[in-house]
Write an enzyme that holds these catalytic residues in place. Structure first.
Site, short mmCIF file in Angstrom:
data_model
loop_
_atom_site.label_atom_id
_atom_site.label_comp_id
_atom_site.label_asym_id
_atom_site.label_seq_id
_atom_site.Cartn_x
_atom_site.Cartn_y
_atom_site.Cartn_z
N HIS A 1 0.80 -1.19 -0.60
CA HIS A 1 -0.06 0.10 -0.05
C HIS A 1 0.95 1.33 0.16
O HIS A 1 2.13 1.23 0.22
CB HIS A 1 -1.18 0.26 1.28
CG HIS A 1 -0.33 0.03 2.51
ND1 HIS A 1 0.46 -0.81 3.09
CD2 HIS A 1 0.06 1.28 3.35
CE1 HIS A 1 0.69 -1.24 4.74
NE2 HIS A 1 1.01 0.39 4.30
N GLU B 1 -6.47 4.41 11.07
CA GLU B 1 -6.39 4.22 9.76
C GLU B 1 -7.62 3.98 8.95
O GLU B 1 -8.00 3.42 9.68
CB GLU B 1 -5.39 3.21 9.32
CG GLU B 1 -5.88 1.91 9.78
CD GLU B 1 -4.99 1.46 8.93
OE1 GLU B 1 -4.79 0.53 9.37
OE2 GLU B 1 -5.80 0.69 8.30
N GLN C 1 -3.20 3.81 1.77
CA GLN C 1 -3.89 3.69 3.78
C GLN C 1 -3.73 5.03 4.01
O GLN C 1 -2.82 5.86 3.46
CB GLN C 1 -2.79 2.58 3.51
CG GLN C 1 -3.28 2.87 5.51
CD GLN C 1 -2.06 2.26 6.46
OE1 GLN C 1 -0.32 1.96 5.72
NE2 GLN C 1 -2.08 1.54 7.60
N HIS D 1 4.18 7.20 3.09
CA HIS D 1 5.47 6.18 2.64
C HIS D 1 4.54 5.63 1.85
O HIS D 1 3.88 5.85 1.43
CB HIS D 1 5.90 5.05 5.10
CG HIS D 1 3.80 4.47 5.13
ND1 HIS D 1 3.29 5.05 6.06
CD2 HIS D 1 3.28 3.39 4.93
CE1 HIS D 1 2.30 4.13 6.25
NE2 HIS D 1 2.06 3.62 5.33
N1 CMX Z 1 9.26 10.33 5.27
C1 CMX Z 1 9.93 11.30 4.72
N2 CMX Z 1 11.38 12.02 5.47
C2 CMX Z 1 11.04 11.54 6.74
C3 CMX Z 1 9.43 11.20 6.93
C4 CMX Z 1 8.93 10.40 6.60
N3 CMX Z 1 7.52 9.84 6.25
N4 CMX Z 1 9.36 11.77 8.77
C5 CMX Z 1 10.34 12.07 9.07
N5 CMX Z 1 10.92 12.57 7.76
C6 CMX Z 1 11.81 13.03 7.48
C7 CMX Z 1 11.67 14.74 8.32
O1 CMX Z 1 11.49 15.63 6.82
C8 CMX Z 1 13.13 15.63 8.66
O2 CMX Z 1 14.03 15.57 7.51
P1 CMX Z 1 15.11 16.57 7.42
O3 CMX Z 1 16.40 16.10 8.66
O4 CMX Z 1 15.87 16.99 6.47
O5 CMX Z 1 14.37 17.96 7.64
C9 CMX Z 1 13.51 14.20 9.41
O6 CMX Z 1 12.59 12.65 8.94
C10 CMX Z 1 13.40 13.76 10.91
O7 CMX Z 1 11.75 14.61 11.40
P2 CMX Z 1 11.12 14.04 12.76
O8 CMX Z 1 9.80 14.87 12.52
O9 CMX Z 1 12.55 14.44 13.80
O10 CMX Z 1 10.63 12.27 12.26
P3 CMX Z 1 11.55 11.68 13.33
O11 CMX Z 1 13.57 11.61 13.21
O12 CMX Z 1 11.19 12.13 14.60
O13 CMX Z 1 10.71 10.60 12.66
C11 CMX Z 1 10.49 8.49 11.58
C12 CMX Z 1 11.23 9.91 11.50
C13 CMX Z 1 10.72 7.39 10.25
C14 CMX Z 1 11.41 7.51 12.70
C15 CMX Z 1 9.43 7.69 11.61
O14 CMX Z 1 7.94 9.06 11.37
C16 CMX Z 1 8.53 6.72 12.78
O15 CMX Z 1 9.66 6.03 13.34
N6 CMX Z 1 7.88 6.43 12.04
C17 CMX Z 1 7.48 5.01 11.92
C18 CMX Z 1 5.95 4.24 12.54
C19 CMX Z 1 5.54 5.30 11.52
O16 CMX Z 1 5.41 6.17 10.41
N7 CMX Z 1 3.91 4.35 11.63
C20 CMX Z 1 2.61 5.38 11.37
C21 CMX Z 1 2.15 4.35 9.68
C22 CMX Z 1 1.67 3.49 10.32
C23 CMX Z 1 1.37 2.00 9.88
O17 CMX Z 1 1.63 2.26 8.34
O18 CMX Z 1 0.44 1.13 9.85
CO CO Z 2 0.85 1.35 6.03
#
Ligand code: CMX
Ligand code: CO
Length: 166
Positions: A22, A58, A74, A99
């Site tokens: 997705h 979601e 999603q 994502h």
């Molecule tokens: N896609 C691309 N870049 C992203 C992003 C995303 N989804 N989320 C954050 N970033 C980037 C930001 O733009 C930022 O970039 P810069 O440093 O260049 O400015 C950097 O990552 C840090 O941003 P942040 O706000 O401090 O984000 P975190 O590091 O705290 O978190 C991440 C990023 C990936 C670790 C966190 O989103 C995560 O743990 N994701 C996994 C869980 C998740 O997303 N759950 C929801 C979906 C559930 C599902 O699909 O079922």
């Molecule tokens: Co997902």
């Protein structure tokens, strides 16, 4: 493309990637987003869930649920206390592509292989995803800027056919 390392440097190939599972889109207004994808593109809501672990509400939509070649979208509405996703929403002006999720037969082994190849896999052990699936993520900074989700669909899930092939 600004990847940490190019695949040729990583020295590994993920076996048995089943395909796209997705695309995840973060939204500030679930109903407005559902209306857009349903009325304009003909998607149907096939699942709704609050994922307490991920702190999101979601909605899963599909263009042709269960049929070969169908696609899933999603929609994610973060809980108020989900600071990371709230930050993402603000940064993207109220919503955006969050994502891309890929289906794998075994999320543990896929996570292990990717970690051995040097990319940051976020969780030590898989966590609960949509419809009883098991999920993990690869950090967007190691993928060229796109948060990558790995999904092992639940066995017995009526929707758990091979990704993109029914
Ligand atoms: N896609 C691309 N870049 C992203 C992003 C995303 N989804 N989320 C954050 N970033 C980037 C930001 O733009 C930022 O970039 P810069 O440093 O260049 O400015 C950097 O990552 C840090 O941003 P942040 O706000 O401090 O984000 P975190 O590091 O705290 O978190 C991440 C990023 C990936 C670790 C966190 O989103 C995560 O743990 N994701 C996994 C869980 C998740 O997303 N759950 C929801 C979906 C559930 C599902 O699909 O079922
Ligand atoms: Co997902």
């Amino acid at each position: 493309m600004s990847m940490t390392r190019m695949p040729s440097d990583l020295g590994g190939v993920l076996p048995e990637l089943l395909g796209l599972d997705h695309v995840g889109v973060a939204v500030a207004d679930l109903d407005a987003a559902i209306t857009f994808y349903r009325d304009l593109l003909g998607f149907q809501v096939v699942h709704r869930e609050d994922n307490l672990d991920q702190q999101v509400s979601e909605v899963m939509l599909s263009n042709r649920e269960g049929e070969p070649g169908s696609n899933q979208l999603q929609l994610l509405l973060p809980f108020a206390e989900n600071a990371v996703l709230q930050r993402f929403l603000v940064r993207r002006g109220g919503g955006g592509l969050h994502h891309v999720a890929y289906a794998v037969p075994d999320v543990r082994s896929a996570s292990r292989i990717l970690r051995q190849c040097g990319v940051r896999v976020l969780y030590d052990a898989p966590r609960a995803g949509t419809r009883g699936s098991q999920i993990n993520f690869v950090h967007p900074k190691d993928t060229g800027g796109v948060l990558l989700e790995l999904v092992e669909r639940a066995t017995g899930d009526p929707h758990s056919g091979r990704a993109n092939s029914g």
